[in-house]
Design an enzyme around this catalytic site. Structure first.
Site, PDB file in Angstrom:
ATOM      1  N   ASN A 213       0.853  -1.203   0.000  1.00 25.49           N
ATOM      2  CA  ASN A 213       0.000   0.000   0.000  1.00 25.49           C
ATOM      3  C   ASN A 213       0.885   1.247   0.000  1.00 25.49           C
ATOM      4  O   ASN A 213       2.112   1.136   0.017  1.00 25.49           O
ATOM      5  CB  ASN A 213      -0.951  -0.024   1.199  1.00 25.49           C
ATOM      6  CG  ASN A 213      -0.189  -0.064   2.517  1.00 25.49           C
ATOM      7  OD1 ASN A 213       0.540   0.853   2.854  1.00 25.49           O
ATOM      8  ND2 ASN A 213      -0.339  -1.164   3.245  1.00 25.49           N
ATOM      9  N   ASP A 282      -4.030  -6.427   5.002  1.00 27.50           N
ATOM     10  CA  ASP A 282      -5.070  -7.242   5.644  1.00 27.50           C
ATOM     11  C   ASP A 282      -5.114  -8.663   5.081  1.00 27.50           C
ATOM     12  O   ASP A 282      -5.655  -9.569   5.710  1.00 27.50           O
ATOM     13  CB  ASP A 282      -6.443  -6.573   5.461  1.00 27.50           C
ATOM     14  CG  ASP A 282      -6.589  -5.343   6.349  1.00 27.50           C
ATOM     15  OD1 ASP A 282      -5.992  -5.338   7.442  1.00 27.50           O
ATOM     16  OD2 ASP A 282      -7.285  -4.385   5.960  1.00 27.50           O
ATOM     17  N   LYS A 292       8.908 -16.807 -10.481  1.00 27.39           N
ATOM     18  CA  LYS A 292       8.030 -15.824 -11.085  1.00 27.39           C
ATOM     19  C   LYS A 292       6.888 -16.553 -11.802  1.00 27.39           C
ATOM     20  O   LYS A 292       7.143 -17.511 -12.547  1.00 27.39           O
ATOM     21  CB  LYS A 292       8.844 -14.995 -12.077  1.00 27.39           C
ATOM     22  CG  LYS A 292       8.082 -13.896 -12.741  1.00 27.39           C
ATOM     23  CD  LYS A 292       8.996 -13.076 -13.639  1.00 27.39           C
ATOM     24  CE  LYS A 292       8.153 -12.174 -14.515  1.00 27.39           C
ATOM     25  NZ  LYS A 292       8.604 -12.122 -15.869  1.00 27.39           N
ATOM     26  N   PHE A 326      -3.907   2.943  14.916  1.00 26.35           N
ATOM     27  CA  PHE A 326      -4.226   3.944  13.901  1.00 26.35           C
ATOM     28  C   PHE A 326      -5.400   3.438  13.078  1.00 26.35           C
ATOM     29  O   PHE A 326      -5.582   2.227  12.936  1.00 26.35           O
ATOM     30  CB  PHE A 326      -3.024   4.195  12.981  1.00 26.35           C
ATOM     31  CG  PHE A 326      -2.137   5.313  13.466  1.00 26.35           C
ATOM     32  CD1 PHE A 326      -1.378   5.159  14.621  1.00 26.35           C
ATOM     33  CD2 PHE A 326      -2.070   6.515  12.777  1.00 26.35           C
ATOM     34  CE1 PHE A 326      -0.568   6.186  15.086  1.00 26.35           C
ATOM     35  CE2 PHE A 326      -1.264   7.547  13.235  1.00 26.35           C
ATOM     36  CZ  PHE A 326      -0.511   7.390  14.385  1.00 26.35           C
ATOM     37  N   LYS A 340     -12.817   0.563  16.233  1.00 28.18           N
ATOM     38  CA  LYS A 340     -11.533  -0.157  16.293  1.00 28.18           C
ATOM     39  C   LYS A 340     -10.945  -0.129  17.697  1.00 28.18           C
ATOM     40  O   LYS A 340     -10.342  -1.105  18.142  1.00 28.18           O
ATOM     41  CB  LYS A 340     -10.548   0.448  15.290  1.00 28.18           C
ATOM     42  CG  LYS A 340     -10.873   0.007  13.871  1.00 28.18           C
ATOM     43  CD  LYS A 340     -10.003   0.627  12.822  1.00 28.18           C
ATOM     44  CE  LYS A 340     -10.614   0.320  11.446  1.00 28.18           C
ATOM     45  NZ  LYS A 340      -9.954   1.025  10.363  1.00 28.18           N
ATOM     46  N   LYS A 344     -10.349  -3.731  19.359  1.00 28.19           N
ATOM     47  CA  LYS A 344      -8.960  -4.169  19.509  1.00 28.19           C
ATOM     48  C   LYS A 344      -8.385  -3.841  20.894  1.00 28.19           C
ATOM     49  O   LYS A 344      -7.175  -3.949  21.103  1.00 28.19           O
ATOM     50  CB  LYS A 344      -8.101  -3.559  18.395  1.00 28.19           C
ATOM     51  CG  LYS A 344      -8.600  -3.929  16.978  1.00 28.19           C
ATOM     52  CD  LYS A 344      -7.613  -3.553  15.904  1.00 28.19           C
ATOM     53  CE  LYS A 344      -8.205  -3.804  14.518  1.00 28.19           C
ATOM     54  NZ  LYS A 344      -7.207  -3.692  13.443  1.00 28.19           N
TER      55      LYS A 344
HETATM   56  N1  CTP Z   1      -3.395  -3.630  12.083  1.00 28.48           N
HETATM   57  C1  CTP Z   1      -2.640  -4.672  12.551  1.00 28.48           C
HETATM   58  N2  CTP Z   1      -2.610  -5.841  11.897  1.00 28.48           N
HETATM   59  C2  CTP Z   1      -3.338  -6.027  10.774  1.00 28.48           C
HETATM   60  C3  CTP Z   1      -4.136  -4.967  10.291  1.00 28.48           C
HETATM   61  C4  CTP Z   1      -4.140  -3.776  10.968  1.00 28.48           C
HETATM   62  O1  CTP Z   1      -1.973  -4.512  13.583  1.00 28.48           O
HETATM   63  N3  CTP Z   1      -3.287  -7.182  10.144  1.00 28.48           N
HETATM   64  C5  CTP Z   1      -3.431  -2.360  12.837  1.00 28.48           C
HETATM   65  C6  CTP Z   1      -2.810  -1.180  12.140  1.00 28.48           C
HETATM   66  O2  CTP Z   1      -1.427  -1.073  12.437  1.00 28.48           O
HETATM   67  C7  CTP Z   1      -3.588  -0.017  12.709  1.00 28.48           C
HETATM   68  C8  CTP Z   1      -4.942  -0.619  13.005  1.00 28.48           C
HETATM   69  O3  CTP Z   1      -4.744  -2.012  13.029  1.00 28.48           O
HETATM   70  O4  CTP Z   1      -3.039   0.437  13.922  1.00 28.48           O
HETATM   71  C9  CTP Z   1      -6.013  -0.284  12.048  1.00 28.48           C
HETATM   72  O5  CTP Z   1      -5.736  -0.726  10.771  1.00 28.48           O
HETATM   73  P1  CTP Z   1      -6.822  -0.639   9.583  1.00 28.48           P
HETATM   74  O6  CTP Z   1      -6.288  -1.395   8.428  1.00 28.48           O
HETATM   75  O7  CTP Z   1      -7.202   0.775   9.375  1.00 28.48           O
HETATM   76  O8  CTP Z   1      -8.043  -1.360  10.234  1.00 28.48           O
HETATM   77  P2  CTP Z   1      -8.636  -2.755  10.012  1.00 28.48           P
HETATM   78  O9  CTP Z   1      -8.773  -3.358  11.361  1.00 28.48           O
HETATM   79  O10 CTP Z   1      -7.841  -3.494   9.027  1.00 28.48           O
HETATM   80  O11 CTP Z   1     -10.089  -2.415   9.520  1.00 28.48           O
HETATM   81  P3  CTP Z   1     -10.678  -2.014   8.103  1.00 28.48           P
HETATM   82  O12 CTP Z   1      -9.805  -2.640   7.080  1.00 28.48           O
HETATM   83  O13 CTP Z   1     -12.033  -2.539   8.191  1.00 28.48           O
HETATM   84  O14 CTP Z   1     -10.666  -0.504   8.043  1.00 28.48           O
END
Ligand code: CTP
Length: 407
Positions: A213, A282, A292, A326, A340, A344
């Site tokens: 990303n 995610d 490859k 975050f 969140k 969490k």
């Molecule tokens: N985070 C994490 N591990 C993951 C995904 C996210 O520790 N596998 C943490 C990020 O570092 C951040 C927080 O979760 O502090 C929120 O991440 P975000 O991607 O915005 O939230 P998600 O829980 O993935 O929710 P969504 O995708 O529904 O927005």
């Protein structure tokens, strides 16, 4: 702290003696530099008696050749040994010279060589103060970050009534004290061990491709730098970014979400605070091929599994650690951040809008909302990420006190 007091040539020069005393009463060591014109208004001896130190009046002294050499570099020594430079009274001429970098005597050369905090207290006739040239020069100094102690209004020596009278010595001394407080590094995070994750993760598709990303890591790195500057021991677990490891911070590079999770769990026990600024992928491909993948004309789809949610796992094991997550959002930020935080088990979630140009991902600036376990919602308007980092750490310290008080 050492203060250089530059005295310009104006009727108000006598008030600089009072200022020197006020500064010394506040614990500053004061070294005086006078312009030639200032010495017409007040004797250097007055300042020498008050400060107990030699008063500097000229760029080159006409003494022995050895003395000449040391006086030739006097402006450099003055610039290096003092942390604050206060100029009072600052005449229109001195302000113009500072604004445009003219250096034709000891005071103006010392100013150019100086890199610390500058406080300027102007004093002059009202018309001179209001002249567009002076207004423009003062704005140049302000834009340079100098503190301008505005002149008072009143009856001036020339008989006019209006702005131009040197501010009271106590007010100037207070501005110097404020500058010194800003210079003194805060060490309020001493004793804390802060685990910070930053940057994106990269999830391999095959030997050469990956899913990732746009996270640059700038927010997490700014947090690490600010926390280290304030005395914390910082462990920075960083995804692949184009930033140099911050000075004085233990930086551990990782690539994937699984590697990041492992690094966080390995170092969790020693941490007192955890900030999860990383944009963790995610989804990933559990066992990507080393080779490859060859192109074919058929449709292709990727089979993705969810990655471990590191923040949620730390939330389950958090004990009395302070945990900050975050939330990068394009929609309803405050509601999502709150959700969140609850899901969490965080003490605070920092929501940032990532859909605006100039803030969020990749940018140097950010605009965030902090939501806390104690029910607060604190918006922080657009600012440099280092400033945002300072506000986040301030809020964490408040939160720590508030949570302690609840127990
Ligand atoms: N985070 C994490 N591990 C993951 C995904 C996210 O520790 N596998 C943490 C990020 O570092 C951040 C927080 O979760 O502090 C929120 O991440 P975000 O991607 O915005 O939230 P998600 O829980 O993935 O929710 P969504 O995708 O529904 O927005």
């Amino acid at each position: 702290m050492n203060v250089a007091l530059g005295v310009g040539g104006g009727i108000a020069a006598y008030k600089a003696a009072e200022l020197a005393r006020a500064l010394m009463e506040r614990g500053f060591a004061v070294e005086v530099i006078m312009t030639r014109a200032a010495a017409e208004f007040i004797q250097p001896l007055t300042f020498a008696a008050l400060t107990g130190r030699k008063v500097h009046t000229q760029l080159f002294s006409a003494a022995s050749s050895e003395d000449t050499l040391s006086s030739a570099i006097e402006h450099i020594r003055l610039a290096q040994e003092n942390q604050i430079f206060v100029i009072a009274p600052a005449t229109a001429d001195l302000i113009a010279k500072f604004a445009h970098g003219l250096a034709d005597d000891l005071l103006t050369t010392a100013y150019l060589a100086f890199t610390g905090a500058v406080v300027v207290a102007p004093a002059m006739n009202t018309n001179m103060w209001n002249h567009p040239a002076t207004r423009a020069n003062v704005e140049i100094l302000r834009a340079r970050g100098h503190i301008i102690v505005e002149p008072d209004e009143g009856l001036l020596a020339c008989g006019m009534v209006g702005p131009g009278r040197l501010a009271e010595p106590q007010a100037i001394a207070e501005a110097v004290a404020a500058a010194s407080r800003a210079l003194a590094p805060r060490r309020d995070l001493e004793g804390e061990v802060i685990l910070i994750t930053a940057g994106p993760t990269q999830e391999p598709i095959d030997g050469v491709r990956y899913i990732s990303n746009r996270s640059s890591g700038k927010m997490g790195y700014a947090l690490a730098e600010e926390a280290a500057a304030r005395g914390a021991r910082v462990i920075l677990i960083s995804g692949p970014v184009a930033l140099a490891p911050p000075h004085g911070v233990e930086t551990l590079p990782v690539r994937t979400a699984v590697e990041m999770r492992q690094a966080v769990m390995d170092r969790l026990a020693e941490s007192t605070m955890v900030i999860k600024a990383a944009a963790v992928a995610d989804y990933h491909i559990p066992n990507p091929p080393q080779q490859k993948i060859k192109k074919t004309s058929a449709r292709m789809s990727l089979d993705l599994d969810p990655t471990p949610d590191i923040l949620a796992e730390v939330g389950r094991k958090k004990e009395d650690r302070l945990l900050v997550g975050f939330a990068a959002e394009t929609g309803n930020m405050v509601e999502e951040a709150r959700r969140k935080m609850r899901d969490k088990n965080c003490d605070m979630v920092v929501g940032n809008v990532v859909s605006n140009a100039g803030t969020g991902f990749e940018a140097d600036e950010n605009e965030v909302v902090m939501v806390t376990r104690t029910g607060e919602t604190i918006p922080v308007s657009r600012a440099h990420k280092r400033e945002i980092a300072r506000r986040i750490l301030d809020q964490m310290m408040h939160l720590r006190l508030a949570l302690h008080a609840q127990h």
